[in-house]
Design a protein around this motif. Structure first.
Motif, PDB file in Angstrom:
ATOM      1  N   SER A   1      44.970 -46.829  67.302  1.00 44.05           N
ATOM      2  CA  SER A   1      44.440 -48.281  67.626  1.00 44.05           C
ATOM      3  C   SER A   1      44.481 -49.281  66.237  1.00 44.05           C
ATOM      4  CB  SER A   1      43.187 -48.604  68.384  1.00 44.05           C
ATOM      5  OG  SER A   1      42.145 -47.999  67.745  1.00 44.05           O
TER       6      SER A   1
ATOM      7  N   LYS B   1      61.564 -52.922  66.521  1.00 44.31           N
ATOM      8  CA  LYS B   1      60.514 -51.760  66.073  1.00 44.31           C
ATOM      9  C   LYS B   1      61.220 -51.356  64.518  1.00 44.31           C
ATOM     10  CE  LYS B   1      61.081 -47.219  67.158  1.00 44.31           C
ATOM     11  NZ  LYS B   1      60.981 -46.245  67.740  1.00 44.31           N
TER      12      LYS B   1
ATOM     13  N   ARG C   1      53.387 -35.219  77.652  1.00 48.32           N
ATOM     14  CA  ARG C   1      53.600 -36.765  77.254  1.00 48.32           C
ATOM     15  C   ARG C   1      52.830 -36.961  75.881  1.00 48.32           C
ATOM     16  NH1 ARG C   1      55.889 -40.739  79.883  1.00 48.32           N
ATOM     17  NH2 ARG C   1      55.512 -39.900  81.925  1.00 48.32           N
ATOM     18  N   LYS C   2      51.484 -36.647  76.178  1.00 51.08           N
ATOM     19  CA  LYS C   2      50.618 -36.614  74.984  1.00 51.08           C
ATOM     20  C   LYS C   2      50.898 -35.936  73.720  1.00 51.08           C
ATOM     21  CE  LYS C   2      46.371 -37.661  78.066  1.00 51.08           C
ATOM     22  NZ  LYS C   2      45.245 -37.316  78.534  1.00 51.08           N
TER      23      LYS C   2
ATOM     24  N   ASP D   1      54.879 -43.528  67.782  1.00 50.81           N
ATOM     25  CA  ASP D   1      55.465 -44.768  68.813  1.00 50.81           C
ATOM     26  C   ASP D   1      54.878 -44.373  70.333  1.00 50.81           C
ATOM     27  OD1 ASP D   1      56.437 -46.666  70.335  1.00 50.81           O
ATOM     28  OD2 ASP D   1      58.530 -46.592  69.510  1.00 50.81           O
ATOM     29  N   LYS D   2      53.573 -44.606  70.481  1.00 51.91           N
ATOM     30  CA  LYS D   2      52.852 -44.394  71.734  1.00 51.91           C
ATOM     31  C   LYS D   2      53.293 -45.054  73.056  1.00 51.91           C
ATOM     32  CE  LYS D   2      48.174 -44.011  73.703  1.00 51.91           C
ATOM     33  NZ  LYS D   2      46.697 -44.589  73.566  1.00 51.91           N
ATOM     34  N   ASP D   3      53.863 -46.065  72.824  1.00 45.10           N
ATOM     35  CA  ASP D   3      54.394 -47.063  73.740  1.00 45.10           C
ATOM     36  C   ASP D   3      55.587 -46.259  74.141  1.00 45.10           C
ATOM     37  OD1 ASP D   3      52.354 -48.772  73.979  1.00 45.10           O
ATOM     38  OD2 ASP D   3      53.441 -50.139  72.645  1.00 45.10           O
ATOM     39  N   LEU D   4      56.672 -45.643  73.399  1.00 49.53           N
ATOM     40  CA  LEU D   4      57.518 -44.963  74.014  1.00 49.53           C
ATOM     41  C   LEU D   4      57.607 -43.753  74.629  1.00 49.53           C
ATOM     42  CD1 LEU D   4      60.982 -44.651  73.533  1.00 49.53           C
ATOM     43  CD2 LEU D   4      60.504 -43.582  71.364  1.00 49.53           C
TER      44      LEU D   4
ATOM     45  N   GLY E   1      55.043 -43.354  76.372  1.00 51.50           N
ATOM     46  CA  GLY E   1      54.595 -43.809  77.637  1.00 51.50           C
ATOM     47  C   GLY E   1      55.593 -44.229  78.750  1.00 51.50           C
ATOM     48  N   SER E   2      56.831 -44.640  78.116  1.00 47.45           N
ATOM     49  CA  SER E   2      58.129 -45.196  78.913  1.00 47.45           C
ATOM     50  C   SER E   2      58.697 -44.143  79.364  1.00 47.45           C
ATOM     51  CB  SER E   2      58.909 -46.013  77.902  1.00 47.45           C
ATOM     52  OG  SER E   2      59.531 -45.584  76.922  1.00 47.45           O
TER      53      SER E   2
END
Length: 331
Positions: A12, A234, A130-131, A79-82, A84-85
């Motif tokens: 964060s 990015k 995923r994590k 890239d946590k968002d990647l 998650g996608s």
């Protein structure tokens, strides 16, 4: 005392981290062992190939790296968002490039029908994987364990090859990120292994300069995308040409015969970062010495300290001296 990993990594606050892995005792990762005469130079290729492969599997990009004789440096962008996608199939496909997974995940990827209970189990396993795909510890584990097995096999021995844990530093702002990247890219020059960035093989600056000659950027590394603007893609919000100039200037400063030339030269990239030449030189040659688990301006370090519940973080004084921006009079 070693810090818990969860207190060193806080996505964060920043997605950028500098990780260092060192060999134990007299172990040689690469180079020539002067005691035995054995040459391990080919292992640099092992590390670089494995590192770039992992960058294509994990949702973690490589911003900088250098493979040294008994340690490696890597600057990572998580890239946590990647992650998650990713679809369920993509998560499992990526993880199976590294590990066998389970009988159920293999069954799913082979297109075989699953009953309701099996499908729920696969869903739960997928979220675990995923994590892991944006977990720095799993990334470094996948790098270091592979290299250790190959090195031990070649040396015909067993036992620990690396120190117990890799060291990680959070890079909290642009100045810390670029200073650390330059520090990493110039490691072979500081060690007198190479004389210029463009000849420093098995480093990220070598790959970037080679790609620049064709007017491109290497696909295996995190891109430089220029200055902040609307809908910025990015990447590192800095000019690649300016970064290469910073690396070149810093490398020249370390060469006694060229100190005078650099001292008389204006450095526009440093002006943009709000850092003077002396500050930059100290950062790019002594980065690990002054910062522990995080690096950034005094304000960013204070914020990181609160977010990670640390009582104190080493390097606060140096952050004030080296990484707080210098504002022009009247600003």
């Amino acid at each position: 005392m070693a810090q818990a990993r969860k207190k060193q990594i806080c996505l964060s606050e920043t997605p950028y981290y500098h990780c260092v892995s060192r060999c134990v005792r007299q172990s040689f990762l690469c180079g020539e062992n002067k005691f035995t005469g054995q040459n391990y130079e080919h292992r640099r290729g092992w590390v670089e190939s494995r590192l770039l492969f992992l960058g294509s599997v994990f949702a973690i990009d490589i911003a900088a790296f250098a493979v040294m004789n008994n340690h490696t440096h890597v600057v990572l962008f998580v890239d946590k968002d990647l992650a998650g996608s990713f679809s369920k199939k993509e998560v499992l496909t990526r993880w199976h490039k590294l590990h066998r997974g389970t009988l159920l995940t293999q069954k799913y990827l082979n297109g075989k029908k699953l009953n309701k209970c099996e499908a729920l189990t696969v869903d739960k396993i997928t979220e675990v994987y995923r994590k892991r795909l944006f977990d720095i510890s799993w990334f470094m584990r996948s790098l270091n364990e592979y290299i250790a097995r190959e090195a031990n096999k070649e040396d015909e021995c067993t036992g620990r090859f690396w120190e117990g844990r890799f060291k990680s530093q959070a890079l909290l702002d642009e100045r810390a990120l670029l200073a650390c990247m330059a520090y990493v890219d110039l490691n072979p020059i500081r060690a007198r292994m190479e004389s210029t960035p463009e000849t420093s093989r098995h480093t990220s600056i070598f790959k970037r300069i080679a790609a620049m000659k064709t007017g491109k950027q290497p696909k295996s590394l995190l891109r430089f995308v220029g200055n902040h603007r609307q809908n910025t893609p990015k990447g590192i919000t800095f000019s690649l040409s300016d970064y290469c100039e910073l690396v070149d200037c810093t490398g020249r400063i370390e060469r006694d015969d060229k100190l005078g030339f650099i001292g008389n030269r204006k450095n526009k990239p440093l002006e943009r970062l709000g850092i003077n030449l002396q500050q930059w030189f100290t950062l790019a040659t002594e980065f690990e010495r002054h910062f522990s688990i995080a690096a950034g301006s005094e304000h960013m370090l204070q914020k990181f300290k609160r977010s990670t519940n640390h009582q104190r973080i080493r390097g606060m004084g140096k952050a004030k001296l080296l990484l707080n921006p210098i504002y022009r009079q009247g600003n």
